[in-house]
Design a protein around this motif. Structure first.
Motif, PDB file in Angstrom:
ATOM      1  N   ARG A 164       0.847  -1.212   0.000  1.00 39.68           N
ATOM      2  CA  ARG A 164       0.000   0.000   0.000  1.00 39.68           C
ATOM      3  C   ARG A 164       0.871   1.246   0.000  1.00 39.68           C
ATOM      4  O   ARG A 164       0.623   2.208  -0.722  1.00 39.68           O
ATOM      5  N   LEU A 165       1.920   1.208   0.839  1.00 39.62           N
ATOM      6  CA  LEU A 165       2.819   2.366   0.898  1.00 39.62           C
ATOM      7  C   LEU A 165       3.510   2.546  -0.455  1.00 39.62           C
ATOM      8  O   LEU A 165       3.658   3.676  -0.951  1.00 39.62           O
ATOM      9  N   ALA A 166       3.920   1.429  -1.063  1.00 44.12           N
ATOM     10  CA  ALA A 166       4.609   1.515  -2.361  1.00 44.12           C
ATOM     11  C   ALA A 166       3.709   2.193  -3.388  1.00 44.12           C
ATOM     12  O   ALA A 166       4.174   3.002  -4.200  1.00 44.12           O
ATOM     13  N   LYS A 167       2.427   1.870  -3.339  1.00 45.53           N
ATOM     14  CA  LYS A 167       1.489   2.478  -4.292  1.00 45.53           C
ATOM     15  C   LYS A 167       1.469   4.001  -4.107  1.00 45.53           C
ATOM     16  O   LYS A 167       1.479   4.771  -5.062  1.00 45.53           O
ATOM     17  N   LYS A 168       1.464   4.407  -2.837  1.00 44.65           N
ATOM     18  CA  LYS A 168       1.474   5.847  -2.547  1.00 44.65           C
ATOM     19  C   LYS A 168       2.783   6.476  -3.048  1.00 44.65           C
ATOM     20  O   LYS A 168       2.781   7.552  -3.639  1.00 44.65           O
ATOM     21  N   LEU A 169       3.900   5.780  -2.802  1.00 43.79           N
ATOM     22  CA  LEU A 169       5.202   6.328  -3.201  1.00 43.79           C
ATOM     23  C   LEU A 169       5.310   6.452  -4.724  1.00 43.79           C
ATOM     24  O   LEU A 169       5.967   7.352  -5.235  1.00 43.79           O
ATOM     25  N   ASP A 170       4.658   5.525  -5.430  1.00 43.72           N
ATOM     26  CA  ASP A 170       4.659   5.595  -6.895  1.00 43.72           C
ATOM     27  C   ASP A 170       4.215   6.974  -7.369  1.00 43.72           C
ATOM     28  O   ASP A 170       4.749   7.507  -8.346  1.00 43.72           O
ATOM     29  N   GLY A 171       3.237   7.531  -6.667  1.00 40.12           N
ATOM     30  CA  GLY A 171       2.694   8.840  -7.035  1.00 40.12           C
ATOM     31  C   GLY A 171       3.711   9.971  -6.861  1.00 40.12           C
ATOM     32  O   GLY A 171       3.511  11.062  -7.380  1.00 40.12           O
ATOM     33  N   ALA A 466      12.989  -4.333   3.299  1.00 37.59           N
ATOM     34  CA  ALA A 466      13.481  -5.026   2.105  1.00 37.59           C
ATOM     35  C   ALA A 466      12.578  -4.730   0.905  1.00 37.59           C
ATOM     36  O   ALA A 466      13.060  -4.485  -0.201  1.00 37.59           O
ATOM     37  N   TYR A 467      11.258  -4.713   1.125  1.00 39.09           N
ATOM     38  CA  TYR A 467      10.348  -4.482   0.002  1.00 39.09           C
ATOM     39  C   TYR A 467      10.556  -3.076  -0.572  1.00 39.09           C
ATOM     40  O   TYR A 467      10.606  -2.894  -1.790  1.00 39.09           O
ATOM     41  N   LEU A 468      10.706  -2.099   0.282  1.00 42.25           N
ATOM     42  CA  LEU A 468      10.875  -0.721  -0.206  1.00 42.25           C
ATOM     43  C   LEU A 468      12.213  -0.556  -0.926  1.00 42.25           C
ATOM     44  O   LEU A 468      12.292   0.080  -1.981  1.00 42.25           O
ATOM     45  N   VAL A 469      13.259  -1.152  -0.357  1.00 49.66           N
ATOM     46  CA  VAL A 469      14.584  -1.017  -0.970  1.00 49.66           C
ATOM     47  C   VAL A 469      14.614  -1.728  -2.323  1.00 49.66           C
ATOM     48  O   VAL A 469      15.262  -1.275  -3.281  1.00 49.66           O
ATOM     49  N   LYS A 470      13.914  -2.846  -2.400  1.00 51.91           N
ATOM     50  CA  LYS A 470      13.850  -3.587  -3.677  1.00 51.91           C
ATOM     51  C   LYS A 470      13.122  -2.754  -4.755  1.00 51.91           C
ATOM     52  O   LYS A 470      13.457  -2.798  -5.914  1.00 51.91           O
ATOM     53  N   THR A 471      12.134  -1.973  -4.322  1.00 48.75           N
ATOM     54  CA  THR A 471      11.239  -1.329  -5.280  1.00 48.75           C
ATOM     55  C   THR A 471      11.650   0.098  -5.649  1.00 48.75           C
ATOM     56  O   THR A 471      11.349   0.561  -6.739  1.00 48.75           O
ATOM     57  N   PHE A 472      12.320   0.814  -4.727  1.00 42.61           N
ATOM     58  CA  PHE A 472      12.587   2.245  -4.969  1.00 42.61           C
ATOM     59  C   PHE A 472      14.052   2.606  -4.690  1.00 42.61           C
ATOM     60  O   PHE A 472      14.759   1.892  -3.982  1.00 42.61           O
ATOM     61  N   LYS A 473      14.388   3.782  -5.218  1.00 38.37           N
ATOM     62  CA  LYS A 473      15.671   4.384  -4.845  1.00 38.37           C
ATOM     63  C   LYS A 473      15.320   5.624  -4.009  1.00 38.37           C
ATOM     64  O   LYS A 473      14.467   6.418  -4.421  1.00 38.37           O
ATOM     65  N   PHE A 474      15.940   5.765  -2.842  1.00 35.84           N
ATOM     66  CA  PHE A 474      15.601   6.880  -1.945  1.00 35.84           C
ATOM     67  C   PHE A 474      16.778   7.852  -1.828  1.00 35.84           C
ATOM     68  O   PHE A 474      17.930   7.420  -1.723  1.00 35.84           O
ATOM     69  N   THR A 475      16.469   9.133  -1.834  1.00 35.52           N
ATOM     70  CA  THR A 475      17.513  10.148  -1.595  1.00 35.52           C
ATOM     71  C   THR A 475      16.980  11.141  -0.561  1.00 35.52           C
ATOM     72  O   THR A 475      15.887  11.697  -0.757  1.00 35.52           O
ATOM     73  N   PRO A 476      17.737  11.380   0.519  1.00 38.16           N
ATOM     74  CA  PRO A 476      17.280  12.368   1.517  1.00 38.16           C
ATOM     75  C   PRO A 476      17.059  13.728   0.852  1.00 38.16           C
ATOM     76  O   PRO A 476      17.850  14.145   0.016  1.00 38.16           O
ATOM     77  N   PHE A 477      15.978  14.396   1.233  1.00 37.31           N
ATOM     78  CA  PHE A 477      15.596  15.664   0.601  1.00 37.31           C
ATOM     79  C   PHE A 477      16.602  16.770   0.926  1.00 37.31           C
ATOM     80  O   PHE A 477      16.949  17.575   0.065  1.00 37.31           O
ATOM     81  N   THR A 478      17.042  16.852   2.190  1.00 38.68           N
ATOM     82  CA  THR A 478      18.058  17.845   2.576  1.00 38.68           C
ATOM     83  C   THR A 478      19.085  17.146   3.463  1.00 38.68           C
ATOM     84  O   THR A 478      18.898  15.986   3.824  1.00 38.68           O
ATOM     85  N   ASP A 479      20.130  17.902   3.852  1.00 42.52           N
ATOM     86  CA  ASP A 479      21.119  17.263   4.737  1.00 42.52           C
ATOM     87  C   ASP A 479      20.668  17.293   6.205  1.00 42.52           C
ATOM     88  O   ASP A 479      21.418  16.963   7.103  1.00 42.52           O
TER      89      ASP A 479
END
Ligand code: HEM
Length: 502
Positions: A164-171, A466-479
């Motif tokens: 469910r979270l992944a679906k939201k992140l897709d947006g 693991a599911y989120l890391v498998k599906t997305f690439k994440f970058t912190p918005f600021t330092d």
């Protein structure tokens, strides 16, 4: 006239009796306080104390647990801190932690009048704060369901939540807009707890919790820093009271309804010996135990179960959410660790998108080590407190009965002699055959009062991370995303960990 004279005499006697009783009580209290103060004078005091206020000002101007750790490392194995008239004895030595948590745990009780006080409207007599016979009964009744049975369900429940979270992140992908992931994790872990305990659909969890439960937590957190809020009857005060009553009514309705569906009428008079409906969640299993051992559902049982449910929510969601936030943040800072988790995830999740098995999830050793290392480095519960019920020796000092003991989990997790380079994120510390020495890694403490939900949290954590890391690439918005919110426990990210998602 004669009777009236008698009545007056009796009333005067009662008043005098009461006055004397209170005088003896307060005299006893004063004697105990003086004795405690005299005995504690032998324990080295932390620096930066001022007359009357003790260390209160320094603690208010700093992050208290960071200060505790600093004082502890400067002053030796047992250190005394005073907050106005209250003394706190700090320890972080593994042998002393073992003494309090395990070997002599019967000499210590939870500290409900101080650290847990603002949260008592939720915790009440639930497992975290119960003592004695009540705690033993509740713990033995609930333990097996948390340690074994629920784990079979948790992979599926967490996986559905992660999807469910992944679906939201897709947006958010490619929009340049960040997602406040710590907030998303808070909602997700609440949904997981709601479903595991009460089979609550996630839409219902999203409707009820943000409206009732989360604002109660917010006010309780405010009161732990500004205790006087409890006595100011303003709009927030009434709102807090109303929300507690509404949450209780919601949970109790749910419990009554569940009982009558499983066992017939609400007071249990017509209860069959065994419910014909198979137990679908933790509350069903607990109700079956209540039916088996107590045979009835009355207002006392209802009150206790209501506290247990609120306790599971409180104990189980923000802690797990904070663990997930810090683990994901560290992966973004350590690309080689991220790759190892991704490789493990690709191997563990079936390619056809079907549910992974519990064994596949339990086998993700590196992801497991990442979660543990996040728990060590961030020590999301930095300190727990106990009160000794009798005089006890800690190190070289006799600690008088009634003293608050601060057990510094963050300090033991950051000791250079135990964990070299403690500020480095190294999941390898928990890999392979390396033994972690007893009482040096205590995110869930240890001993008879250890965390009941630790297996649930670590399994849920593995699936979601693991599911989120498998599906997305994440970058912190600021330092700033790695900064801690200073004064709230569990330790969570200040900026709610905003991440860009690809
Ligand atoms: C990463 C996640 C978690 C962390 C770091 C954590 C940490 C802790 C700690 C430090 C304690 C000891 C508190 C004290 O002695 O005063 C504790 C107790 C407890 N935790 Fe957790 N917890 C986590 C997740 C959970 C979950 C998911 C649940 C269940 C829904 C849970 C339920 C409990 C309960 C019931 C106790 C009280 C046990 C007792 O006193 O018998 N916790 N937890």
């Amino acid at each position: 006239m004669g009777t009236m004279g008698m009545d007056l005499k009796l009333a005067a006697e009662i008043v005098l009796g009461l006055v004397l009783f209170l005088a003896v009580l307060s005299a006893k209290g004063i004697v105990a306080l003086v004795r405690r103060k005299l005995m504690l004078r032998k324990v080295p005091s932390a620096p930066e104390s001022v007359p009357l206020l003790g260390h209160a000002l320094t603690l208010m101007n700093n992050v208290p647990w960071d200060k505790f750790c600093e004082w502890k490392s400067r002053c030796g194995p047992v250190v005394r801190v005073s907050i106005m008239h209250k003394d706190l004895v700090l320890v972080d030595d593994p042998a002393l932690l073992k003494h309090v948590f395990q070997s002599k745990s019967q000499r210590y009780c939870k500290d409900v009048d101080f650290s847990y006080y603002p949260f008592m409207c939720l915790l009440g007599t639930g497992l975290v704060t119960a003592e004695g016979k009540l705690w033993r009964r509740q713990r033995s009744m609930v333990s097996v369901h948390f340690r074994v049975e629920i784990l079979d369900e948790i992979v599926g429940i967490s996986m559905k939540g992660a999807m469910r979270l992944a679906k939201k992140l897709d947006g958010f992908k490619g929009t340049g807009k960040p997602v406040a992931l710590a907030e998303e994790f808070r909602h997700l872990t609440l949904q997981v707890i709601g479903e595991a305990i009460l089979s609550m659909p996630h839409e219902e969890a999203d409707r009820v919790f943000p409206l009732l439960y989360l604002p109660i937590m917010e006010e309780a957190n405010k009161r732990s820093l500004r205790p006087w809020r409890e006595y100011i009857p303003n709009r927030e005060w009434f709102g807090h009271k109303r929300r507690i009553a509404q949450l209780d009514a919601y949970i109790k309705d749910l419990l009554r309804d569940r009982w009558s569906r499983r066992y017939g009428d609400a007071n249990g008079a017509e209860a069959p010996v065994q419910s014909k409906i198979p137990a679908g969640d933790i509350i069903d299993k607990i109700m079956d135990d209540v039916q088996k051992y107590q045979g009835t559902f009355n207002s006392q049982v209802e009150e206790q179960l209501c506290y247990e449910i609120k306790t599971f929510m409180l104990a189980g969601h923000e802690t797990s959410a904070a663990m997930l936030s810090w683990a994901l943040y560290e992966l973004t800072q350590n690309p080689e660790c991220m790759e190892k988790v991704r490789a493990e995830a690709l191997a563990a999740f079936p390619e056809d998108g079907s549910m992974p098995t519990k064994d596949a999830m339990s086998g993700m050793d590196y992801t497991y080590a990442v979660l543990k290392e996040a728990l060590r480095k961030y020590s999301i519960v930095p300190v727990v407190t106990r009160i000794n019920k009798e005089d006890d020796v800690l190190g070289d000092y006799m600690i008088p009965k009634g003293t608050t003991i601060g057990l510094l989990l963050q300090s033991v997790h950051h000791r250079e002699d135990i964990w070299p380079d403690p500020n480095e994120f190294r999941p390898e510390r928990f890999m392979g055959s390396k033994e972690v020495a007893p009482y040096t890694f205590l995110p869930f403490i240890d001993g008879p009062r250890n965390c009941l939900g630790q297996h649930l949290a670590l399994l849920e954590g593995r699936v979601i991370l693991a599911y989120l890391v498998k599906t997305f690439k994440f970058t912190p918005f600021t330092d700033k995303e790695g900064e801690k919110a200073a004064l709230v426990v569990p330790i969570a990210p200040l900026t709610h960990m905003r991440m860009l998602v690809e």
